[in-house]
Design an enzyme around this catalytic site. Structure first.
Site, PDB file in Angstrom:
ATOM      1  N   GLY A 256       5.268  11.615  70.894  1.00 25.07           N
ATOM      2  CA  GLY A 256       6.122  11.902  69.736  1.00 25.07           C
ATOM      3  C   GLY A 256       7.003  10.739  69.365  1.00 25.07           C
ATOM      4  N   GLY A 258      10.571   8.679  68.754  1.00 22.34           N
ATOM      5  CA  GLY A 258      11.855   8.556  69.424  1.00 22.34           C
ATOM      6  C   GLY A 258      11.815   7.695  70.656  1.00 22.34           C
ATOM      7  N   GLU A 281       0.155  10.765  66.247  1.00 21.70           N
ATOM      8  CA  GLU A 281       0.489  10.574  64.832  1.00 21.70           C
ATOM      9  C   GLU A 281       1.039   9.177  64.626  1.00 21.70           C
ATOM     10  OE1 GLU A 281       2.861  14.647  64.106  1.00 21.70           O
ATOM     11  OE2 GLU A 281       4.039  12.922  64.696  1.00 21.70           O
ATOM     12  N   ASN A 371      16.024  16.832  62.786  1.00 23.66           N
ATOM     13  CA  ASN A 371      14.985  16.123  62.021  1.00 23.66           C
ATOM     14  C   ASN A 371      13.911  17.068  61.485  1.00 23.66           C
ATOM     15  OD1 ASN A 371      16.183  13.666  62.772  1.00 23.66           O
ATOM     16  ND2 ASN A 371      15.007  13.592  64.664  1.00 23.66           N
ATOM     17  N   GLY A 375       5.211  16.950  64.174  1.00 20.91           N
ATOM     18  CA  GLY A 375       3.890  17.353  64.665  1.00 20.91           C
ATOM     19  C   GLY A 375       3.954  17.974  66.042  1.00 20.91           C
TER      20      GLY A 375
HETATM   21  N1  COA Z   1      22.560  19.245  71.722  1.00 24.09           N
HETATM   22  C1  COA Z   1      23.111  18.479  70.763  1.00 24.09           C
HETATM   23  N2  COA Z   1      22.721  17.208  70.516  1.00 24.09           N
HETATM   24  C2  COA Z   1      21.774  16.689  71.305  1.00 24.09           C
HETATM   25  C3  COA Z   1      21.180  17.417  72.334  1.00 24.09           C
HETATM   26  C4  COA Z   1      21.612  18.760  72.534  1.00 24.09           C
HETATM   27  N3  COA Z   1      21.085  19.516  73.476  1.00 24.09           N
HETATM   28  N4  COA Z   1      20.262  16.628  72.940  1.00 24.09           N
HETATM   29  C5  COA Z   1      20.266  15.451  72.312  1.00 24.09           C
HETATM   30  N5  COA Z   1      21.181  15.479  71.323  1.00 24.09           N
HETATM   31  C6  COA Z   1      21.503  14.405  70.392  1.00 24.09           C
HETATM   32  C7  COA Z   1      21.774  13.097  71.098  1.00 24.09           C
HETATM   33  O1  COA Z   1      23.112  13.040  71.541  1.00 24.09           O
HETATM   34  C8  COA Z   1      21.498  12.100  69.988  1.00 24.09           C
HETATM   35  O2  COA Z   1      22.592  12.111  69.103  1.00 24.09           O
HETATM   36  P1  COA Z   1      23.104  10.789  68.367  1.00 24.09           P
HETATM   37  O3  COA Z   1      21.987  10.421  67.444  1.00 24.09           O
HETATM   38  O4  COA Z   1      24.331  11.256  67.674  1.00 24.09           O
HETATM   39  O5  COA Z   1      23.329   9.810  69.471  1.00 24.09           O
HETATM   40  C9  COA Z   1      20.307  12.739  69.254  1.00 24.09           C
HETATM   41  O6  COA Z   1      20.339  14.122  69.609  1.00 24.09           O
HETATM   42  C10 COA Z   1      18.956  12.130  69.629  1.00 24.09           C
HETATM   43  O7  COA Z   1      18.762  12.286  71.005  1.00 24.09           O
HETATM   44  P2  COA Z   1      18.080  11.176  71.934  1.00 24.09           P
HETATM   45  O8  COA Z   1      18.392  11.561  73.342  1.00 24.09           O
HETATM   46  O9  COA Z   1      18.495   9.819  71.474  1.00 24.09           O
HETATM   47  O10 COA Z   1      16.526  11.418  71.766  1.00 24.09           O
HETATM   48  P3  COA Z   1      15.434  10.989  70.693  1.00 24.09           P
HETATM   49  O11 COA Z   1      15.802   9.834  69.846  1.00 24.09           O
HETATM   50  O12 COA Z   1      14.208  10.854  71.502  1.00 24.09           O
HETATM   51  O13 COA Z   1      15.332  12.280  69.733  1.00 24.09           O
HETATM   52  C11 COA Z   1      14.788  14.534  69.108  1.00 24.09           C
HETATM   53  C12 COA Z   1      15.181  13.561  70.239  1.00 24.09           C
HETATM   54  C13 COA Z   1      14.505  15.884  69.740  1.00 24.09           C
HETATM   55  C14 COA Z   1      15.928  14.657  68.101  1.00 24.09           C
HETATM   56  C15 COA Z   1      13.510  13.942  68.395  1.00 24.09           C
HETATM   57  O14 COA Z   1      12.542  13.654  69.333  1.00 24.09           O
HETATM   58  C16 COA Z   1      12.942  14.916  67.358  1.00 24.09           C
HETATM   59  O15 COA Z   1      13.411  14.972  66.237  1.00 24.09           O
HETATM   60  N6  COA Z   1      11.935  15.715  67.768  1.00 24.09           N
HETATM   61  C17 COA Z   1      11.329  16.714  66.896  1.00 24.09           C
HETATM   62  C18 COA Z   1      10.141  16.182  66.157  1.00 24.09           C
HETATM   63  C19 COA Z   1       9.053  15.762  67.071  1.00 24.09           C
HETATM   64  O16 COA Z   1       9.010  16.058  68.238  1.00 24.09           O
HETATM   65  N7  COA Z   1       8.106  15.069  66.574  1.00 24.09           N
HETATM   66  C20 COA Z   1       7.001  14.637  67.432  1.00 24.09           C
HETATM   67  C21 COA Z   1       5.834  14.400  66.747  1.00 24.09           C
HETATM   68  S1  COA Z   1       6.282  13.204  65.462  1.00 24.09           S
END
Ligand code: COA
Length: 490
Positions: A256, A258, A281, A371, A375
Site C-alpha cells: 500500500g 505510505g 497499485e 485519506n 485499494g
Molecule cells: N489515530 C489517530 N491518528 C493516527 C493514528 C490513530 N490511531 N494512527 C496514525 N495516525 C496519524 C499519524 O499520527 C499521522 O499523522 P500526521 O500526518 O499528522 O503525522 C498519520 O496518521 C499517518 O500515519 P503514519 O504512521 O505516518 O502512516 P502512513 O503514512 O503509512 O499512513 C494511513 C497510514 C493508514 C493513513 C495510510 O496508509 C492510508 O491512508 N491507508 C488507507 C489507504 C490504503 O491503505 N491504501 C492502500 C492501497 S493504495
C-alpha cells in the site's frame, strides 16, 4: 495525429468545456500521471464564475490540485480517494461529499450509469498515436475507462514525461456483465490488453501541451519503528518458508501507500528472498531499489510514484526497466479475480486495529476522514495473506493503535490475517476471536496500553459471546482521547 492539430488550445480555453453540474473524470493515481494544467485552469474558472462539479479520479492528485479545486469551491462531490489536507478539512466540515470507494469499483459504477453521464475526461498522455489512440504517462488509474465513457476528452500532452512510457501500458477493459469473460492474467507479467487507449478521435475536444513533471512522493525514510515492523515480517516469511507453508519464491506482493509499506518492502533488500514480484497499485521507491539490487524480477502496477531523485533515475532510464514493468488500469491491478488467483501477499496500513482484528484505515476517532480506503479493501479481501501494519502508538504515545473496538471498520476480522507493529506480530489465521485477543494485546499493543486492554477484555468476558464486549466501555479509550487529549488515564 495531424487532423487533431486544430484542437490544440490553452488550458483556460479547454476549461470552458466544463460546465456547472458536470461529472468530470480526471487522470491521476497517487500523484502520478495527473492532469497538470486543467486543475489550475478549472480553479481559476470557478473563482471567476462559481460552479460545482463531481470530480472522479484514479486516486490522489499531485501539485496541490485538490487544494486549489477545494479553495475555488469547485468540488461538490469527490471520489474515490484523496490525500490532501485542505480537501480533507472540507470533507470533514461536510462541505464536499466524499465517496470513499474501493478503487477497483469506480469505473464499474460509471459503466452502470450510477453517476449519470461522464461529461468530460481529462487525461494526461505522452502522445496521441496516428490512429488517434492515447498513450498514457506514469499512471493508468481510471484514465482508459474515463476516455472511453466520456462524451468529450481533453488530453494533456506532457512533454516532461518520457515518451519511453509508450509500450509499458497494458489496457484491458472488461466486457459486459453478466457474461463477462475471465480476466486472463495468470502471471504478474502477462500482457492481456492493448498498449494504448483506443477512442474515436472525434471525441478529443481539446489538446493541451504542458511541461510539468509529476509531484514527488512524500514518503518519509524508514525509522526505528518501521524498520522493526519490516524485521518482524521478514522473520515471519522466513519462518513460514522453513515450515513449508510458503514457497521460498514468495507469492507476488502488493504494498500500500505510505511510509510504513515502503519501509517494509525495503526490508526485503537485506533479506534472503530472491526473484520477488509485485502485483500492486503503486510502485514506490522500494520497487526500483529491489529491482536495481537484483532482488525483484517484475512489477505490475497502476502508477509509478517515487521521490524526486528516484524519478530522475527511473524516468531517464526507462528502457532499462522496460521488460520488468507493466502499468495497468486500476480495476485490473486491483481485480479480485487476479488477486485471488495469484495468491498475493497484501501489505497495507491501519490507523488502528481492535483486539479481535478489525481494522480502521480511514476514520480518525471513527468520524474524521484521513485519506480513504483506496485499494486496501480490494487486496485484503482477496489476498492469500492480508497483512496490516501500524506503529503501536501515534501522536507521541497519546493514541494506542490497538483498541478494544474500532469505531469504524474498513477491514473486518474475516479479512485480516496478520497484524504487525514495531512490538511484534499477531498471526490471526485459523484462530477464533477469543484466541486472537492474547496475541494482539501481548504481541502488538504498546506496553503502556496492555493493562488497559487486558482489563477491558476481563470485563468483556463477563458478558460472554463469540466476540465478548463490554459495550458501555468499548469506546472508553476513544472518549478519553476526545475529552482529555490522550487515551491514557491521568
Ligand atoms: N489515530 C489517530 N491518528 C493516527 C493514528 C490513530 N490511531 N494512527 C496514525 N495516525 C496519524 C499519524 O499520527 C499521522 O499523522 P500526521 O500526518 O499528522 O503525522 C498519520 O496518521 C499517518 O500515519 P503514519 O504512521 O505516518 O502512516 P502512513 O503514512 O503509512 O499512513 C494511513 C497510514 C493508514 C493513513 C495510510 O496508509 C492510508 O491512508 N491507508 C488507507 C489507504 C490504503 O491503505 N491504501 C492502500 C492501497 S493504495
Amino acid at each position: 495525429m495531424r487532423a487533431l492539430k486544430d484542437r490544440v488550445m490553452s488550458a483556460d480555453e479547454a476549461a470552458t468545456l466544463v460546465q456547472d453540474g458536470m461529472v468530470v473524470g480526471m487522470s491521476g493515481f497517487t500523484r502520478a500521471g495527473d492532469a497538470k494544467d486543467m486543475p489550475v485552469a478549472l480553479a481559476k474558472r470557478a473563482r471567476e464564475q462559481p460552479m460545482k462539479i463531481t470530480l472522479i479520479t484514479g486516486a490522489s492528485l499531485g501539485h496541490d490540485s485538490d487544494k486549489a479545486l477545494t479553495e475555488a469551491g469547485l468540488l461538490a462531490r469527490r471520489l474515490p480517494f484523496q490525500v490532501d489536507a485542505t480537501l480533507r478539512s472540507a470533507i470533514n466540515r461536510g462541505e464536499v461529499m466524499f465517496v470513499d470507494q474501493h478503487l477497483s469499483e469506480t469505473v464499474e459504477f460509471l459503466r452502470a450509469g450510477q453517476f449519470g453521464r461522464l461529461d468530460v475526461a481529462v487525461i494526461e498522455a505522452v502522445a496521441i498515436s496516428e490512429d488517434g489512440s492515447i498513450v498514457p504517462s506514469s499512471s493508468v488509474g481510471n484514465s482508459a475507462s474515463f476516455a472511453i465513457l466520456a462524451d468529450k476528452v481533453i488530453v494533456e500532452i506532457n512533454l516532461a514525461q518520457p515518451v519511453e512510457f509508450e509500450g509499458m501500458h497494458d489496457i484491458w477493459i472488461p466486457g459486459h456483465r453478466p457474461h463477462r469473460e475471465p480476466l486472463p492474467i495468470v502471471n504478474v507479467s502477462d500482457r492481456v490488453g492493448r498498449p494504448t487507449v483506443k477512442i474515436p478521435p472525434e471525441k478529443i475536444a481539446a489538446i493541451i501541451i504542458t511541461d510539468t513533471p509529476d509531484s514527488a512522493s512524500t514518503v518519509q525514510p524508514a525509522d526505528a519503528e518501521t524498520q522493526a515492523i519490516a524485521n518482524h515480517l521478514i522473520e515471519f516469511f522466513t519462518h513460514e518458508v522453513k515450515r513449508g507453508r510458503m514457497p521460498a519464491r514468495l507469492p507476488a506482493i502488493q504494498s500500500g501507500i505510505g511510509t510504513i509499506a515502503n519501509a517494509v518492502l525495503k526490508g526485503f533488500l537485506q533479506s534472503p528472498f530472491e526473484h520477488l514480484t509485485m502485483y500492486s497499485e503503486v510502485l514506490q521507491d522500494s520497487t526500483f531499489e529491489l529491482m536495481d539490487a537484483g532482488k525483484m524480477d517484475f512489477a505490475s502496477g497502476s502508477s509509478i510514484t517515487v521521490s524526486r531523485p528516484m524519478q530522475q533515475q527511473v524516468f531517464q532510464n526507462l528502457a532499462r526497466y522496460r521488460d520488468k514493468l507493466v502499468l495497468r488500469p486500476q480495476e485490473v491491478s486491483n481485480h479480485p479475480e487476479v488477486i485471488r488467483r495469484l495468491g498475493l501477499i497484501a501489505l497495507n496500513t491501519a490507523l488502528e486495529a481492535d483486539i479481535y482484528g478489525n481494522v480502521n484505515s480511514t476514520h480518525v476517532y471513527g468520524t474524521h476522514m484521513m485519506n480513504g480506503i483506496g485499494g486496501s479493501g480490494d487486496f485484503a479481501r482477496n489476498a492469500s495473506l492480508a497483512i496490516f501494519a501500524t506503529k503501536s502508538v501515534a501522536k507521541g504515545g497519546k493514541v494506542s493503535s490497538i483498541v478494544p473496538m474500532v469505531p469504524h471498520v474498513d477491514h473486518n476480522e474475516h479479512d485480516v490475517d496478520l497484524i504487525v507493529t514495531e512490538q511484534g506480530l499477531a498471526d490471526l489465521r485459523t484462530l477464533a476471536p477469543r484466541e486472537r485477543v492474547k496475541l494482539i494485546v501481548e504481541n502488538c499493543a504498546h506496553p503502556a496500553y496492555r493493562d488497559l486492554l487486558r482489563d477491558y477484555y476481563r470485563d468483556a468476558l463477563k458478558y460472554g459471546g463469540q466476540t465478548p464486549h463490554a459495550l458501555e466501555r468499548a469506546y472508553e479509550m476513544h472518549i478519553r482521547l476526545r475529552d482529555s487529549g490522550s487515551m491514557l488515564p491521568r
